[in-house]
Design a protein around this motif. Sequence first.
Motif, PDB file in Angstrom:
ATOM      1  N   LEU A  26       0.854  -1.188   0.000  1.00  0.00           N
ATOM      2  CA  LEU A  26       0.000   0.000   0.000  1.00  0.00           C
ATOM      3  C   LEU A  26       0.890   1.238   0.000  1.00  0.00           C
TER       4      LEU A  26
ATOM      5  N   VAL B 248      -1.252  -4.213   5.966  1.00  0.00           N
ATOM      6  CA  VAL B 248      -2.120  -3.358   5.156  1.00  0.00           C
ATOM      7  C   VAL B 248      -3.551  -3.403   5.675  1.00  0.00           C
TER       8      VAL B 248
ATOM      9  N   ILE C 235      -5.686  -0.224   7.149  1.00  0.00           N
ATOM     10  CA  ILE C 235      -6.958   0.216   6.574  1.00  0.00           C
ATOM     11  C   ILE C 235      -8.044   0.283   7.647  1.00  0.00           C
TER      12      ILE C 235
ATOM     13  N   MET D 116      -8.420   5.488  -4.659  1.00  0.00           N
ATOM     14  CA  MET D 116      -7.688   4.248  -4.429  1.00  0.00           C
ATOM     15  C   MET D 116      -7.641   3.452  -5.733  1.00  0.00           C
TER      16      MET D 116
ATOM     17  N   ILE E 172      -5.892   0.146  -7.805  1.00  0.00           N
ATOM     18  CA  ILE E 172      -5.411  -1.166  -7.397  1.00  0.00           C
ATOM     19  C   ILE E 172      -4.648  -1.849  -8.527  1.00  0.00           C
TER      20      ILE E 172
ATOM     21  N   LEU F 107      -1.975  -1.292  -3.795  1.00  0.00           N
ATOM     22  CA  LEU F 107      -3.002  -0.306  -3.464  1.00  0.00           C
ATOM     23  C   LEU F 107      -2.331   1.052  -3.488  1.00  0.00           C
ATOM     24  N   TYR F 108      -2.860   1.956  -4.306  1.00  0.00           N
ATOM     25  CA  TYR F 108      -2.246   3.270  -4.480  1.00  0.00           C
ATOM     26  C   TYR F 108      -3.287   4.325  -4.095  1.00  0.00           C
ATOM     27  N   TYR F 109      -3.045   4.961  -2.949  1.00  0.00           N
ATOM     28  CA  TYR F 109      -4.063   5.839  -2.373  1.00  0.00           C
ATOM     29  C   TYR F 109      -3.604   7.289  -2.427  1.00  0.00           C
TER      30      TYR F 109
END
Length: 298
Positions: free
Chosen positions: A204, A225, A229, A265, A267, A277-279
């Motif tokens: 993440l 992760v 979350i 977000m 994915i 996961l790229y937030y």
Amino acid sequence: MGEDATDTATAAFVAYRNLLFTVAYEMLGSAADAEDVLQETWLRWSRVDVGRIHDQRAYLVRITTRQSLNRLRTMKRRKEAYVGPWLPEPLITAPDVAEDVELAESVSMALMIVLERLSPTERAVFVLREAFEVSYDEIAAAVGKSPAAVRQIAHRARRHVDACRPRAVVSPSEARAALEAFRRALETRNVGDLLAVLAPQVVLVGDGGGIRQAALRPIVTADKVARFIVGGLGRTDGVLTGDLTVVNGSPALLVRLNGEIDGVMAIRVEATGITGLYYVRNPEKLTRLGAETPLTLR
């Protein structure tokens, strides 16, 4: 430039604008910087004798590439001073982008993060050759290298990118199913359900840019992760929801906290589950979520 020439130049620029934006965005990972590059491209194009240009598309791509390379070098200093990880600016894209497999992969968050590891010239050569199928001669003219050197750079860049690509690509329907399962687990904050959809070595990456709170380093492994979350995204008792959308040609979530947009977000899904996961929470990168951004390789 006469009025007729100006009209011709304007018509050509408008015809290729979406293509030029896509070139600049893939090279820069920033829509705002890509728009600045397009302005600079237009200024230079408006001073050209258009009647003497044999291939307007190639000439415009060449100008855009040169301006993007200049911008990449200045962005390097900004990224070095950036707080925490730097992620590309997410763009809401039309369904036809997702349907174009080649285009969707070229602008995917996962691939654009890999491109960040290349040098500016390697990135330009890779993008022009792999995504837009520009000839080696044209790329050489754009980056100021010989065609032979460009071939070597393309081979080296392709090797670096291939080493980081997903090991097993899943279908769009499988990616959507994984995202839907993740969304349900996110909204219920159920650790078990999260662990069921996350790959064991999932990563993440959060981007708050020092403006919004985000992990300053990537978080690795499903257990860490999932717990981040559950305990970190919504903080205390905030209501966390996710709207399914399409970002950079791939399924993604528009995450809301207590009804307000908290971030995007994206994915990356492989055979083992969600591996990335790229937030993006940095509000400066969330300004284009109200409308689709047209992208094209042609």
